[in-house]
Scaffold this active site. Structure first.
Site, PDB file in Angstrom:
ATOM      1  N   ASP A  54     -36.927   7.599  -8.399  1.00  0.00           N
ATOM      2  CA  ASP A  54     -35.481   7.655  -8.245  1.00  0.00           C
ATOM      3  C   ASP A  54     -35.189   8.744  -7.215  1.00  0.00           C
ATOM      4  O   ASP A  54     -35.337   9.945  -7.502  1.00  0.00           O
ATOM      5  CB  ASP A  54     -34.813   7.982  -9.577  1.00  0.00           C
ATOM      6  CG  ASP A  54     -33.293   7.993  -9.504  1.00  0.00           C
ATOM      7  OD1 ASP A  54     -32.750   8.120  -8.381  1.00  0.00           O
ATOM      8  OD2 ASP A  54     -32.648   7.896 -10.554  1.00  0.00           O
ATOM      9  N   TYR A 143     -18.076   4.558  -0.423  1.00  0.00           N
ATOM     10  CA  TYR A 143     -19.361   4.076   0.120  1.00  0.00           C
ATOM     11  C   TYR A 143     -19.406   4.272   1.635  1.00  0.00           C
ATOM     12  O   TYR A 143     -20.371   4.810   2.182  1.00  0.00           O
ATOM     13  CB  TYR A 143     -19.540   2.604  -0.241  1.00  0.00           C
ATOM     14  CG  TYR A 143     -20.705   1.939   0.445  1.00  0.00           C
ATOM     15  CD1 TYR A 143     -22.020   2.243   0.107  1.00  0.00           C
ATOM     16  CD2 TYR A 143     -20.487   0.984   1.446  1.00  0.00           C
ATOM     17  CE1 TYR A 143     -23.089   1.632   0.738  1.00  0.00           C
ATOM     18  CE2 TYR A 143     -21.548   0.369   2.081  1.00  0.00           C
ATOM     19  CZ  TYR A 143     -22.847   0.685   1.727  1.00  0.00           C
ATOM     20  OH  TYR A 143     -23.905   0.077   2.358  1.00  0.00           O
ATOM     21  N   GLY A 144     -18.355   3.839   2.328  1.00  0.00           N
ATOM     22  CA  GLY A 144     -18.317   4.006   3.775  1.00  0.00           C
ATOM     23  C   GLY A 144     -18.323   5.468   4.189  1.00  0.00           C
ATOM     24  O   GLY A 144     -18.972   5.851   5.167  1.00  0.00           O
ATOM     25  N   ALA A 145     -17.597   6.294   3.444  1.00  0.00           N
ATOM     26  CA  ALA A 145     -17.559   7.723   3.757  1.00  0.00           C
ATOM     27  C   ALA A 145     -18.933   8.356   3.590  1.00  0.00           C
ATOM     28  O   ALA A 145     -19.346   9.206   4.388  1.00  0.00           O
ATOM     29  CB  ALA A 145     -16.546   8.427   2.869  1.00  0.00           C
ATOM     30  N   ALA A 146     -19.664   7.925   2.562  1.00  0.00           N
ATOM     31  CA  ALA A 146     -21.015   8.454   2.348  1.00  0.00           C
ATOM     32  C   ALA A 146     -21.941   8.050   3.491  1.00  0.00           C
ATOM     33  O   ALA A 146     -22.755   8.854   3.966  1.00  0.00           O
ATOM     34  CB  ALA A 146     -21.560   7.966   1.009  1.00  0.00           C
ATOM     35  N   LYS A 147     -21.819   6.813   3.945  1.00  0.00           N
ATOM     36  CA  LYS A 147     -22.659   6.364   5.054  1.00  0.00           C
ATOM     37  C   LYS A 147     -22.278   7.057   6.357  1.00  0.00           C
ATOM     38  O   LYS A 147     -23.135   7.301   7.214  1.00  0.00           O
ATOM     39  CB  LYS A 147     -22.557   4.845   5.204  1.00  0.00           C
ATOM     40  CG  LYS A 147     -23.223   4.057   4.082  1.00  0.00           C
ATOM     41  CD  LYS A 147     -24.729   4.278   4.015  1.00  0.00           C
ATOM     42  CE  LYS A 147     -25.403   3.245   3.114  1.00  0.00           C
ATOM     43  NZ  LYS A 147     -26.864   3.463   3.009  1.00  0.00           N
TER      44      LYS A 147
END
Length: 239
Positions: A54, A143-147
């Site tokens: 993990d 999700y987009g902000a993390a990417k």
């Protein structure tokens, strides 16, 4: 080619396609996944090494680094995905915090920890590829902000490792079929809308992304570093 390749999230989808391509090229390939019950059968089917890990857990990532013997030629960070959903009845701010923490942990921390654990094994000519998303450019939520954060981290990493002749790039994928990313949430109408956004009028495939990873790990791409490479059939264009 006699190379050693580590692929996180390599049991299915894009990661599996990357593993299959490098294995066919004669590389010694290691794939990881969170659960032994998915890692072990995937490794057998692909003819590669499988390690349950993990990548959000520092102790497991440290153990992964210790298990890899010798130099590492290619690292591919494909582990990631949508955030976990909070149980019904969770207070709204707690649910929001959990969503963002899950997105960052799954999509940024996995790459950061894995890279830190193996960076001393990378040698001159090695390459790192991390999988991003078109969602980082437009309305991708947590999700987009993390990417997007992944791409910012990659730029820093490329500067750090460049003097060692190591390249670091992000592949920002568009809509890709044949993965578990959407679970059961993809409708025919949404599929068609995403296809219509592309200039090629077809969805991407795991092989499209895998071939780009393979190119970035080739000698012909070794002056490409610190970049976000958009692979989306023209759904998002740059100039």
């Amino acid at each position: 080619m006699n190379r050693t390749v580590l692929i996180t999230g390599g049991t299915s989808g894009i990661g599996r396609a990357v593993a299959e391509l490098f294995a066919a090229d004669g590389a010694e390939v290691y794939i990881t996944g969170r659960r032994p019950d998915t890692v072990e059968p995937a490794a057998r089917e692909l003819g590669v090494h499988g390690i349950a890990c993990d990548a959000t857990m520092p102790d497991q990532v440290a153990e992964l680094g210790e298990r890899l013997d010798g130099p590492l030629d290619v690292l591919v960070n494909t582990a990631g995905g949508l955030p976990e959903q909070s149980p019904a009845g969770t207070p709204p701010l707690e649910a929001l915090a959990a969503q963002w923490q899950s997105s960052v942990s799954t999509n940024v921390l996995t790459a950061v920890l894995t890279t830190a654990a193996v960076r001393d094994k990378l040698t001159a000519g090695s390459s790192i590829a991390s999988i991003g998303t078109i969602g980082a450019e437009r309305g991708g939520g947590s999700y987009g902000a993390a990417k997007a954060a992944l791409a910012a981290w990659n730029a820093m990493l490329a500067a750090e490792l460049g003097p060692r002749d190591i390249t670091c790039n992000v592949i920002s994928s568009g809509y890709v079929t044949g993965t578990n990313f959407f679970g059961g949430g993809m409708t025919e109408a949404r599929h068609q809308a995403l296809v219509d956004e592309t200039l090629l009028k077809r969805p991407g495939t795991p092989s499209d992304i895998a071939q780009t990873v393979f190119f970035l790990a080739s000698p012909g791409a070794h002056h490409i570093t610190g970049q976000t490479i958009h692979v989306n059939g023209g759904a998002f264009t740059t100039r």
